[in-house]
Motif scaffolding. Structure first.
Motif, mmCIF file in Angstrom:
data_model
loop_
_atom_site.group_PDB
_atom_site.id
_atom_site.type_symbol
_atom_site.label_atom_id
_atom_site.label_comp_id
_atom_site.label_asym_id
_atom_site.label_seq_id
_atom_site.Cartn_x
_atom_site.Cartn_y
_atom_site.Cartn_z
ATOM 1 N N LYS A 69 0.827 -1.208 0.000
ATOM 2 C CA LYS A 69 0.000 0.000 0.000
ATOM 3 C C LYS A 69 0.860 1.257 0.000
ATOM 4 C CE LYS A 69 -3.711 2.256 2.622
ATOM 5 N NZ LYS A 69 -4.587 2.161 3.827
ATOM 6 N N GLN A 70 1.932 1.234 0.794
ATOM 7 C CA GLN A 70 2.803 2.396 0.894
ATOM 8 C C GLN A 70 3.591 2.609 -0.395
ATOM 9 O OE1 GLN A 70 2.318 3.570 4.157
ATOM 10 N NE2 GLN A 70 2.975 5.487 3.238
ATOM 11 N N ALA A 71 4.081 1.529 -0.976
ATOM 12 C CA ALA A 71 4.863 1.622 -2.208
ATOM 13 C C ALA A 71 3.997 2.112 -3.368
ATOM 14 C CB ALA A 71 5.472 0.263 -2.547
ATOM 15 N N GLU A 72 2.752 1.641 -3.422
ATOM 16 C CA GLU A 72 1.852 2.061 -4.499
ATOM 17 C C GLU A 72 1.518 3.545 -4.404
ATOM 18 O OE1 GLU A 72 -1.523 -0.559 -4.383
ATOM 19 O OE2 GLU A 72 -0.629 -1.882 -5.898
ATOM 20 N N LEU A 73 1.548 4.085 -3.203
ATOM 21 C CA LEU A 73 1.293 5.511 -3.014
ATOM 22 C C LEU A 73 2.321 6.349 -3.782
ATOM 23 C CD1 LEU A 73 -0.286 7.754 -1.472
ATOM 24 C CD2 LEU A 73 1.408 7.529 0.335
ATOM 25 N N PHE A 74 3.578 5.904 -3.756
ATOM 26 C CA PHE A 74 4.635 6.624 -4.465
ATOM 27 C C PHE A 74 4.684 6.272 -5.943
ATOM 28 C CE2 PHE A 74 6.373 6.666 -0.083
ATOM 29 C CZ PHE A 74 6.527 8.039 0.064
ATOM 30 N N ALA A 75 4.372 5.026 -6.268
ATOM 31 C CA ALA A 75 4.448 4.578 -7.659
ATOM 32 C C ALA A 75 3.313 5.144 -8.507
ATOM 33 C CB ALA A 75 4.425 3.049 -7.716
ATOM 34 N N ASP A 76 2.256 5.612 -7.853
ATOM 35 C CA ASP A 76 1.111 6.181 -8.572
ATOM 36 C C ASP A 76 1.511 7.500 -9.236
ATOM 37 O OD1 ASP A 76 -1.314 6.926 -9.521
ATOM 38 O OD2 ASP A 76 -2.244 7.306 -7.570
ATOM 39 N N SER A 77 1.503 7.490 -10.558
ATOM 40 C CA SER A 77 1.938 8.684 -11.304
ATOM 41 C C SER A 77 0.762 9.538 -11.775
ATOM 42 C CB SER A 77 2.781 8.258 -12.522
ATOM 43 O OG SER A 77 2.032 7.403 -13.363
ATOM 44 N N GLU A 78 -0.443 9.206 -11.317
ATOM 45 C CA GLU A 78 -1.623 9.946 -11.755
ATOM 46 C C GLU A 78 -1.620 11.377 -11.210
ATOM 47 O OE1 GLU A 78 -5.199 8.365 -12.310
ATOM 48 O OE2 GLU A 78 -4.438 6.482 -13.046
ATOM 49 N N LYS A 79 -2.342 12.224 -11.898
ATOM 50 C CA LYS A 79 -2.460 13.627 -11.487
ATOM 51 C C LYS A 79 -3.042 13.694 -10.084
ATOM 52 C CE LYS A 79 -2.151 18.009 -12.658
ATOM 53 N NZ LYS A 79 -0.843 18.653 -12.791
ATOM 54 N N ASN A 80 -2.614 14.698 -9.336
ATOM 55 C CA ASN A 80 -3.043 14.903 -7.951
ATOM 56 C C ASN A 80 -2.505 13.825 -7.009
ATOM 57 O OD1 ASN A 80 -4.583 17.211 -8.625
ATOM 58 N ND2 ASN A 80 -6.300 15.896 -9.256
ATOM 59 N N GLY A 81 -1.418 13.176 -7.426
ATOM 60 C CA GLY A 81 -0.760 12.205 -6.576
ATOM 61 C C GLY A 81 0.024 12.923 -5.490
ATOM 62 N N ILE A 82 0.767 12.159 -4.707
ATOM 63 C CA ILE A 82 1.470 12.713 -3.559
ATOM 64 C C ILE A 82 2.513 13.761 -3.952
ATOM 65 C CG2 ILE A 82 3.207 10.857 -3.542
ATOM 66 C CD1 ILE A 82 3.083 11.017 -0.454
#
Length: 221
Positions: A69-82
């Protein structure tokens, strides 16, 4: 009250039944088939071991899910990501907090996996270490170092001082080390879950064997 062989013999004499020299344990263990006392005790020991192994795999599954879950938070390249939010607010504190959680989850998972010597588990454990080793120099640039045993350590001051762009370069997007962590951690979770199901089925089978055997000696139905 403990029923002894002598007590049984006395009861047999009163009832006019022949007295045998065999003990009660001899009777219980006389069956040479799968229902013998030795087999039941062996099943009980196996059930106890299964319980310990199940607990171990449950910990692995739980920590693997957290890391995923934590890794996917950073790997998510979608707009409005972290990373987009950090740039918009000119504030990387949320990124830093999640990096700390990522490192903690990774270290916890590594510790839990080291307690299991299964071939597939060892393969995945080495896979985690390889991902970190391949990205060791980049991680160092944002304050994350790697110890000899594979654990990660954070220099919080250096992490906080890193720019959002440098954090994104190391942590975000496709082919990043976080995406690889997400992939491997999901496989680890699946493997742990499969082991839990297998152990649960075996545990139930052993419990039924013991209950079935002991019911033979329940004089009161």
């Amino acid at each position: 009250m403990r029923v002894t062989t002598q007590m049984l013999n006395m009861a047999a004499m009163k009832a006019g039944l022949p007295i045998h020299r065999s003990t009660l344990l001899d009777y219980l263990d006389s069956n040479k088939g799968a229902g013998s006392l030795k087999d039941v005790l062996r099943s009980k020991a196996s059930a106890s071991l299964d319980y310990a192994n199940k607990s171990k795999y449950e910990k692995i599954e739980k920590t693997a899910d957290k890391l995923n879950k934590q890794a996917e938070l950073f790997a998510d390249s979608e707009k409005n990501g972290i990373f987009d939010k950090a740039k918009e607010n000119n504030d990387t504190s949320d990124i830093c907090k999640n990096v700390e959680d990522l490192v903690d989850n990774y270290n916890d998972l590594l510790d839990n996996m080291k307690k299991d010597s299964g071939a597939l588990n060892l393969f995945y454990c080495q896979g985690l270490k390889d991902i970190i080793e391949e990205n060791k120099e980049d991680l160092k640039e944002i304050g994350i170092s790697v110890k000899g045993d594979g654990h990660m350590v954070i220099d919080k001051d250096k992490l906080k001082a890193a720019s959002c762009d440098s954090l994104e370069k190391v942590l975000g997007g496709k082919d990043s080390f976080t995406q690889k962590l997400a992939f491997v951690s999901s496989r680890i979770s699946d493997n742990a879950y499969a082991n839990i199901q297998n152990i649960s089925n075996n545990y139930t089978s052993n419990a039924n064997t013991i209950e079935s055997y002991l019911s033979k000696f329940n004089f009161y139905g």
